[in-house]
Design an enzyme around this catalytic site. Sequence first.
Site, PDB file in Angstrom:
ATOM      1  CG  PHE A  67      -2.248  -0.560   1.040  1.00 24.51           C
ATOM      2  CD1 PHE A  67      -2.503  -1.438   0.000  1.00 24.51           C
ATOM      3  CD2 PHE A  67      -3.298  -0.213   1.884  1.00 24.51           C
ATOM      4  CE1 PHE A  67      -3.763  -1.965  -0.198  1.00 24.51           C
ATOM      5  CE2 PHE A  67      -4.563  -0.738   1.698  1.00 24.51           C
ATOM      6  CZ  PHE A  67      -4.798  -1.624   0.649  1.00 24.51           C
ATOM      7  CE  LYS A  68       3.379   6.781  -3.986  1.00 24.33           C
ATOM      8  NZ  LYS A  68       2.900   7.959  -3.243  1.00 24.33           N
ATOM      9  CE1 TYR A  69      -1.598   2.003   4.799  1.00 23.81           C
ATOM     10  CE2 TYR A  69       0.696   1.452   4.353  1.00 23.81           C
ATOM     11  CZ  TYR A  69      -0.572   1.078   4.771  1.00 23.81           C
ATOM     12  OH  TYR A  69      -0.809  -0.215   5.157  1.00 23.81           O
TER      13      TYR A  69
END
Length: 856
Positions: free
Chosen positions: A460-462
């Site tokens: 995940f690319k937060y």
Amino acid sequence: MSKRAQASPSTSQPKRAKFASDQSSLKTFFGSSPRLTAPPANSGGRNNLNVTEPVREQLNVELNAKKIATPDIIDLTSDSESTFRDCGSDNDTSAAAPRVGDVGGSSSSGVALPSPNTPSRRIRIMKNDVAASPNYQPLGVDLFVYDVQESPWPANEPAPYSFLVHALATLSGTRSRTIILNTLTNTLRALLNWHRPSLLPSLYLLSNCLSPPYSSVELGIGSSVISKAIQHISGLTSSALRRLYNSFGDPGDVAFEAKSNVRTLVPHPPLLIVAVHECLLKIANSKGQGAAKQKQAIVEKLLVSAKGEESRYLVRTLSLNLRVGAVRTSILTALARALVLTSQTSLGGPDRDHSPYHATSQLISLVQPPAAEGKKVSDPAREELHEKFIQAEALVKKVFVQHPNYEHIVAGLFNGGLGSLELHVPLTVGIPLHPTLGSPTRSLDEIYDRLGDLPFTAEFKYDGQRAQIHGERGVNNGNPSIHIFSRHLEDMTTKYPDIVHLVKCIFREQPQLQSFIIDSEIVAIDPSDGALKSFQELSNRPRKDVEMSDIKVSVCVYAFDLMYLDGEVLLTQPFRERRSLLRSRFPPFLPSDKGAGRLDHVESCESEAGKDAIEEFWQKTIKSRSEGLMIKLLSGGAMQEDGKRKPLPATYEPDKRTSAWLKLKKDYVVGLGDTLDMVPIGAWHGNGRKAGWWSPVLLAVRDPRNDCLVAVCKCMSGFSDLFYKEMVAHYSEGSDNCSRQPLWETNTGGFRPDVYFRPHKVWEIRGADITLSPVSLAALGLGSSSRGLSLRFPRFIKTREDKSPEQASTTDFLAQIWKDQQGQSKATAGDADDGDLVDVEPDSEGVAGGAEDSDG
């Protein structure tokens, strides 16, 4: 560390840009300037400047009037013992700034200043020409033409500031990378040979900074202080100074012209490089009541002692905009080359005959003179030296990105030379390293095409703020030392006391843990269930000196990499091993203390699970609050690129945009629309209901080949009324951020905006597609030999508060999107964007916001 619009696509290209600069102009003091129908011919960054005749005539009238009204007198001190090191001291709260032409005695620092306790005498100002600069050798010549054995200044004396100004003037007069590197290298060689104490301050002055990026030292000087100092030492009225500014635009050029009218009977001792840097530090350290007066006094004393070009570059340094083409990589390259050509024994290391990084005197003597332009001559000695340059440059850059501190690097060089630099300046807890950056991709198919069967993980690319967390168990009563750094290496430890408390709890829970450096993303969460919140929530937190009791937005640290653990540097370990250590030594943790931050690992999916699992994980990403995916290679291998197998390590690569980390944002994916990170550099006056607002706005991308921003398109869609009003306030005419003249080094191609913006903001922009344009010069030669590229139907998405113009999208990225499009549908001539847009009504989108990339 000229700003002119081009008349047409065929005109000469602009000078290099310094993107990270935060230039303060004189406009705040001068107020709004009248409208100009065209930029003046003699402005911006040139070394030989002349005021236009009407302005000069008016200045002469005012000066003559001034002389009639008041005596031509200046105050002179007779104290020959005063030293510049005392300038603007805390005891000098009266800020007894010198009047026009104050002269002090000689000093060890090379600058005179008046003593407030010494009676002064009055004399008349003498009218004469500006003192000429010393007759230095040309610095831009070939390294083996420059005679480093010839002392540039009297032997056994400190390096004068005029020598550094000579280098800066040479840099500002060229765009040639060869001349820039030769100038920097020869400058540093001279300092290494003739006055080594000046090397460190010169590196900082050339970089247009005072200290490492993680330190709290900031110049903190406003444009009003600079303008008042110029007015005070020149004796010009504010209206005369304003006319100078309207003619030249650049504060340094204004100071040069204003100072040219100041003459003194008693000459000042020369400014010294070391002394100038010390005075800038004194300005930065002036705090509290009376600080502005103290700073102005120091500036005035510097300007009074400045001769010729020195005043121009002093003010540009104070304005944080040197306007030269020397970026960090160029300075590091030049430092490495200078060290290769400098005796290793004189640096405290082994004999250079036995060092792989240093050139022997015999090898240097075999180098042939440079060949005439257009001719190639075989020169084995020069080629061997070039190989040594490459090795030395790689070493210096490697050390710097892992330990970005010039002071420590210079000390390491003097203690053992290049051969032991890594030993003396290692990766250190408490000093941030430059983060690894990800390369953008447009689809999962592209990722599989590039990586093939190599194992990877999708994370995940937060939507948060990237954070580098350093922790070391203390030796005094077990109190740990904890630091949190941003992606730009700024220390933001005081912003996150809840994370500091979290790290202290981790040290208590793990007695065996001694030290670590973690790469992570700080994300705002709901404390009740840990649900993700937006970056806007996180941005509502105060920026510094936060107390635990004041925290209203809870955060979670999502750790995704481990670079250092218990004294061991892990950068060369494959990501699979680094991640395994991270997960085993730092499991998810939630302190019981109220308000403390929590620790977790990024949610991920492995490629070994199959394409269906990755696709399902991607769909989950689209529905979540994350920005997209980060694809990271788990183990080293090779990738396909242009039909060739390219080695691809899974190591941590500081300050590199590596293909081992691929960024797949939702907005990058085919079918969801293209987005670019673009820089607003100008605007036009709005019409109709937008009268009084800026619309449209001129947007630019970064041209890495020419180190400048180049205009791409106009944008007038996606802005709310509120955002328009905020834009007008931020880019108000007469402010530091907006000018009717092109003060900042950008290439506007065929665009002619009404005003120019200081390039310091980054906006995320979505467009329909990329087209050829007869107006834009962006990516000229990459997509077409005669036309640049433009973005059709650009629409503002949000402000990227986390990014500086140096992280803006590049012309290479723009060209790659265009080439990818050509594989899907052929562009036609009718698709060309001529830069003319139909004004549209703003909608509810476009509120100012931002998001911290986890990868850059």
